[in-house]
Design a protein around this motif. Structure first.
Motif, PDB file in Angstrom:
ATOM      1  N   GLY A  86       0.775  -1.240   0.000  1.00  0.00           N
ATOM      2  CA  GLY A  86       0.000   0.000   0.000  1.00  0.00           C
ATOM      3  C   GLY A  86       0.803   1.284   0.000  1.00  0.00           C
ATOM      4  O   GLY A  86       0.256   2.348   0.249  1.00  0.00           O
ATOM      5  N   TRP A  87       2.107   1.212  -0.266  1.00  0.00           N
ATOM      6  CA  TRP A  87       2.882   2.452  -0.345  1.00  0.00           C
ATOM      7  C   TRP A  87       2.288   3.311  -1.455  1.00  0.00           C
ATOM      8  O   TRP A  87       1.951   2.800  -2.535  1.00  0.00           O
ATOM      9  CB  TRP A  87       4.347   2.146  -0.617  1.00  0.00           C
ATOM     10  CG  TRP A  87       5.085   1.621   0.580  1.00  0.00           C
ATOM     11  CD1 TRP A  87       4.611   0.767   1.538  1.00  0.00           C
ATOM     12  CD2 TRP A  87       6.439   1.893   0.918  1.00  0.00           C
ATOM     13  NE1 TRP A  87       5.584   0.496   2.458  1.00  0.00           N
ATOM     14  CE2 TRP A  87       6.731   1.178   2.102  1.00  0.00           C
ATOM     15  CE3 TRP A  87       7.437   2.666   0.350  1.00  0.00           C
ATOM     16  CZ2 TRP A  87       7.965   1.217   2.721  1.00  0.00           C
ATOM     17  CZ3 TRP A  87       8.675   2.697   0.963  1.00  0.00           C
ATOM     18  CH2 TRP A  87       8.934   1.990   2.139  1.00  0.00           C
ATOM     19  N   GLU A  88       2.170   4.603  -1.222  1.00  0.00           N
ATOM     20  CA  GLU A  88       1.519   5.508  -2.159  1.00  0.00           C
ATOM     21  C   GLU A  88       2.516   6.490  -2.758  1.00  0.00           C
ATOM     22  O   GLU A  88       3.324   7.072  -2.038  1.00  0.00           O
ATOM     23  CB  GLU A  88       0.403   6.281  -1.445  1.00  0.00           C
ATOM     24  CG  GLU A  88      -0.691   5.384  -0.926  1.00  0.00           C
ATOM     25  CD  GLU A  88      -1.749   6.129  -0.141  1.00  0.00           C
ATOM     26  OE1 GLU A  88      -2.841   5.560   0.020  1.00  0.00           O
ATOM     27  OE2 GLU A  88      -1.497   7.261   0.316  1.00  0.00           O
ATOM     28  N   TYR A  89       2.413   6.662  -4.076  1.00  0.00           N
ATOM     29  CA  TYR A  89       3.318   7.554  -4.807  1.00  0.00           C
ATOM     30  C   TYR A  89       2.520   8.518  -5.671  1.00  0.00           C
ATOM     31  O   TYR A  89       1.504   8.145  -6.270  1.00  0.00           O
ATOM     32  CB  TYR A  89       4.253   6.737  -5.715  1.00  0.00           C
ATOM     33  CG  TYR A  89       5.082   5.749  -4.945  1.00  0.00           C
ATOM     34  CD1 TYR A  89       6.285   6.127  -4.357  1.00  0.00           C
ATOM     35  CD2 TYR A  89       4.655   4.443  -4.774  1.00  0.00           C
ATOM     36  CE1 TYR A  89       7.045   5.218  -3.625  1.00  0.00           C
ATOM     37  CE2 TYR A  89       5.400   3.529  -4.055  1.00  0.00           C
ATOM     38  CZ  TYR A  89       6.585   3.931  -3.482  1.00  0.00           C
ATOM     39  OH  TYR A  89       7.326   3.034  -2.751  1.00  0.00           O
ATOM     40  N   SER A  90       3.013   9.732  -5.773  1.00  0.00           N
ATOM     41  CA  SER A  90       2.411  10.729  -6.648  1.00  0.00           C
ATOM     42  C   SER A  90       2.665  10.340  -8.097  1.00  0.00           C
ATOM     43  O   SER A  90       3.804  10.072  -8.484  1.00  0.00           O
ATOM     44  CB  SER A  90       3.030  12.100  -6.367  1.00  0.00           C
ATOM     45  OG  SER A  90       2.767  12.994  -7.417  1.00  0.00           O
ATOM     46  N   LEU A  91       1.622  10.320  -8.912  1.00  0.00           N
ATOM     47  CA  LEU A  91       1.798  10.042 -10.335  1.00  0.00           C
ATOM     48  C   LEU A  91       2.602  11.152 -11.007  1.00  0.00           C
ATOM     49  O   LEU A  91       3.325  10.899 -11.958  1.00  0.00           O
ATOM     50  CB  LEU A  91       0.437   9.913 -11.030  1.00  0.00           C
ATOM     51  CG  LEU A  91      -0.360   8.662 -10.708  1.00  0.00           C
ATOM     52  CD1 LEU A  91      -1.763   8.778 -11.290  1.00  0.00           C
ATOM     53  CD2 LEU A  91       0.333   7.425 -11.224  1.00  0.00           C
ATOM     54  N   GLU A  92       2.479  12.345 -10.511  1.00  0.00           N
ATOM     55  CA  GLU A  92       3.155  13.498 -11.115  1.00  0.00           C
ATOM     56  C   GLU A  92       4.649  13.537 -10.792  1.00  0.00           C
ATOM     57  O   GLU A  92       5.482  13.662 -11.672  1.00  0.00           O
ATOM     58  CB  GLU A  92       2.491  14.791 -10.616  1.00  0.00           C
ATOM     59  CG  GLU A  92       2.984  16.040 -11.285  1.00  0.00           C
ATOM     60  CD  GLU A  92       2.465  16.206 -12.688  1.00  0.00           C
ATOM     61  OE1 GLU A  92       3.219  16.730 -13.527  1.00  0.00           O
ATOM     62  OE2 GLU A  92       1.321  15.816 -12.959  1.00  0.00           O
ATOM     63  N   SER A  93       4.992  13.404  -9.520  1.00  0.00           N
ATOM     64  CA  SER A  93       6.389  13.584  -9.100  1.00  0.00           C
ATOM     65  C   SER A  93       7.108  12.283  -8.762  1.00  0.00           C
ATOM     66  O   SER A  93       8.333  12.253  -8.732  1.00  0.00           O
ATOM     67  CB  SER A  93       6.458  14.487  -7.875  1.00  0.00           C
ATOM     68  OG  SER A  93       5.930  13.814  -6.734  1.00  0.00           O
ATOM     69  N   GLY A  94       6.363  11.237  -8.452  1.00  0.00           N
ATOM     70  CA  GLY A  94       6.962   9.976  -8.038  1.00  0.00           C
ATOM     71  C   GLY A  94       7.292   9.900  -6.560  1.00  0.00           C
ATOM     72  O   GLY A  94       7.702   8.854  -6.066  1.00  0.00           O
ATOM     73  N   HIS A  95       7.115  10.995  -5.826  1.00  0.00           N
ATOM     74  CA  HIS A  95       7.438  10.989  -4.395  1.00  0.00           C
ATOM     75  C   HIS A  95       6.445  10.149  -3.606  1.00  0.00           C
ATOM     76  O   HIS A  95       5.252  10.147  -3.887  1.00  0.00           O
ATOM     77  CB  HIS A  95       7.459  12.419  -3.838  1.00  0.00           C
ATOM     78  CG  HIS A  95       8.663  13.173  -4.267  1.00  0.00           C
ATOM     79  ND1 HIS A  95       8.621  14.134  -5.244  1.00  0.00           N
ATOM     80  CD2 HIS A  95       9.950  13.100  -3.870  1.00  0.00           C
ATOM     81  CE1 HIS A  95       9.831  14.621  -5.425  1.00  0.00           C
ATOM     82  NE2 HIS A  95      10.663  14.001  -4.613  1.00  0.00           N
ATOM     83  N   ASN A  96       6.966   9.464  -2.592  1.00  0.00           N
ATOM     84  CA  ASN A  96       6.126   8.725  -1.676  1.00  0.00           C
ATOM     85  C   ASN A  96       5.314   9.732  -0.875  1.00  0.00           C
ATOM     86  O   ASN A  96       5.849  10.728  -0.399  1.00  0.00           O
ATOM     87  CB  ASN A  96       6.987   7.856  -0.752  1.00  0.00           C
ATOM     88  CG  ASN A  96       6.157   6.999   0.149  1.00  0.00           C
ATOM     89  OD1 ASN A  96       5.647   7.471   1.150  1.00  0.00           O
ATOM     90  ND2 ASN A  96       6.025   5.738  -0.203  1.00  0.00           N
ATOM     91  N   VAL A  97       4.035   9.463  -0.732  1.00  0.00           N
ATOM     92  CA  VAL A  97       3.140  10.424  -0.103  1.00  0.00           C
ATOM     93  C   VAL A  97       3.475  10.652   1.366  1.00  0.00           C
ATOM     94  O   VAL A  97       3.412  11.772   1.859  1.00  0.00           O
ATOM     95  CB  VAL A  97       1.671   9.974  -0.264  1.00  0.00           C
ATOM     96  CG1 VAL A  97       0.726  10.884   0.495  1.00  0.00           C
ATOM     97  CG2 VAL A  97       1.303   9.914  -1.740  1.00  0.00           C
ATOM     98  N   PHE A  98       3.866   9.611   2.083  1.00  0.00           N
ATOM     99  CA  PHE A  98       4.053   9.749   3.522  1.00  0.00           C
ATOM    100  C   PHE A  98       5.487   9.611   3.994  1.00  0.00           C
ATOM    101  O   PHE A  98       5.789   9.841   5.148  1.00  0.00           O
ATOM    102  CB  PHE A  98       3.174   8.738   4.259  1.00  0.00           C
ATOM    103  CG  PHE A  98       1.719   9.001   4.053  1.00  0.00           C
ATOM    104  CD1 PHE A  98       1.101  10.085   4.642  1.00  0.00           C
ATOM    105  CD2 PHE A  98       0.968   8.185   3.224  1.00  0.00           C
ATOM    106  CE1 PHE A  98      -0.249  10.354   4.435  1.00  0.00           C
ATOM    107  CE2 PHE A  98      -0.380   8.441   3.007  1.00  0.00           C
ATOM    108  CZ  PHE A  98      -0.986   9.528   3.614  1.00  0.00           C
ATOM    109  N   ALA A  99       6.394   9.222   3.134  1.00  0.00           N
ATOM    110  CA  ALA A  99       7.788   9.035   3.536  1.00  0.00           C
ATOM    111  C   ALA A  99       8.588  10.302   3.244  1.00  0.00           C
ATOM    112  O   ALA A  99       8.091  11.264   2.694  1.00  0.00           O
ATOM    113  CB  ALA A  99       8.392   7.836   2.813  1.00  0.00           C
ATOM    114  N   SER A 100       9.835  10.231   3.575  1.00  0.00           N
ATOM    115  CA  SER A 100      10.706  11.373   3.319  1.00  0.00           C
ATOM    116  C   SER A 100      10.872  11.583   1.822  1.00  0.00           C
ATOM    117  O   SER A 100      10.542  10.728   1.015  1.00  0.00           O
ATOM    118  CB  SER A 100      12.082  11.130   3.955  1.00  0.00           C
ATOM    119  OG  SER A 100      12.779  10.140   3.218  1.00  0.00           O
TER     120      SER A 100
END
Length: 126
Positions: A86-100
């Motif tokens: 369930g790790w979540e990533y922004s489709l736009e930037s690729g950044h993990n939503v809740f991690a560093s």
């Protein structure tokens, strides 16, 4: 287009309709191209957590910062969720939503020219 980018044909634009995905391999790297409500995204097809293919993940929104005791849904169809943990990533930037900021997936530019979808990657040097 700049001399810094290689252009890779993905498919005809009519072959990747809203809600569809296509996995392509470029330089031994799997990349998933997604059509989300008519907007095209491309990202590495591997969650950095355990290497699971993201092509099988749900495109969704997520809970966004809100007042204590409240839950607010946002980022509708702007997130891809790893199907394993369930790790979540922004489709736009690729950044993990809740991690560093250090946890991210690689994203790529997608263009449509002459009814064909192309993926742009940095030009291979050497």
């Amino acid at each position: 287009m700049s001399d810094q980018w290689d252009r890779h044909e993905v498919c005809a634009d009519g072959e990747l309709l809203p809600g569809m995905r296509k996995v392509v391999t470029i330089r031994r790297q799997e990349i998933v191209v997604l059509n989300v409500e008519g907007r095209l995204y491309a990202l590495q097809n591997r969650c950095p957590h355990m290497g699971v293919p993201l092509a099988h993940g749900a495109v969704c929104g997520t809970m966004v910062p809100s007042d204590p005791g409240t839950h607010v849904y946002g980022c509708h169809n702007a997130i891809i969720k790893c199907p394993l943990h369930g790790w979540e990533y922004s489709l736009e930037s690729g950044h993990n939503v809740f991690a560093s900021e250090k946890v991210r997936i690689r994203t790529y530019e997608v263009v449509v020219e002459d009814h064909t979808i192309y993926l742009l990657t940095p030009k291979k040097i050497g």
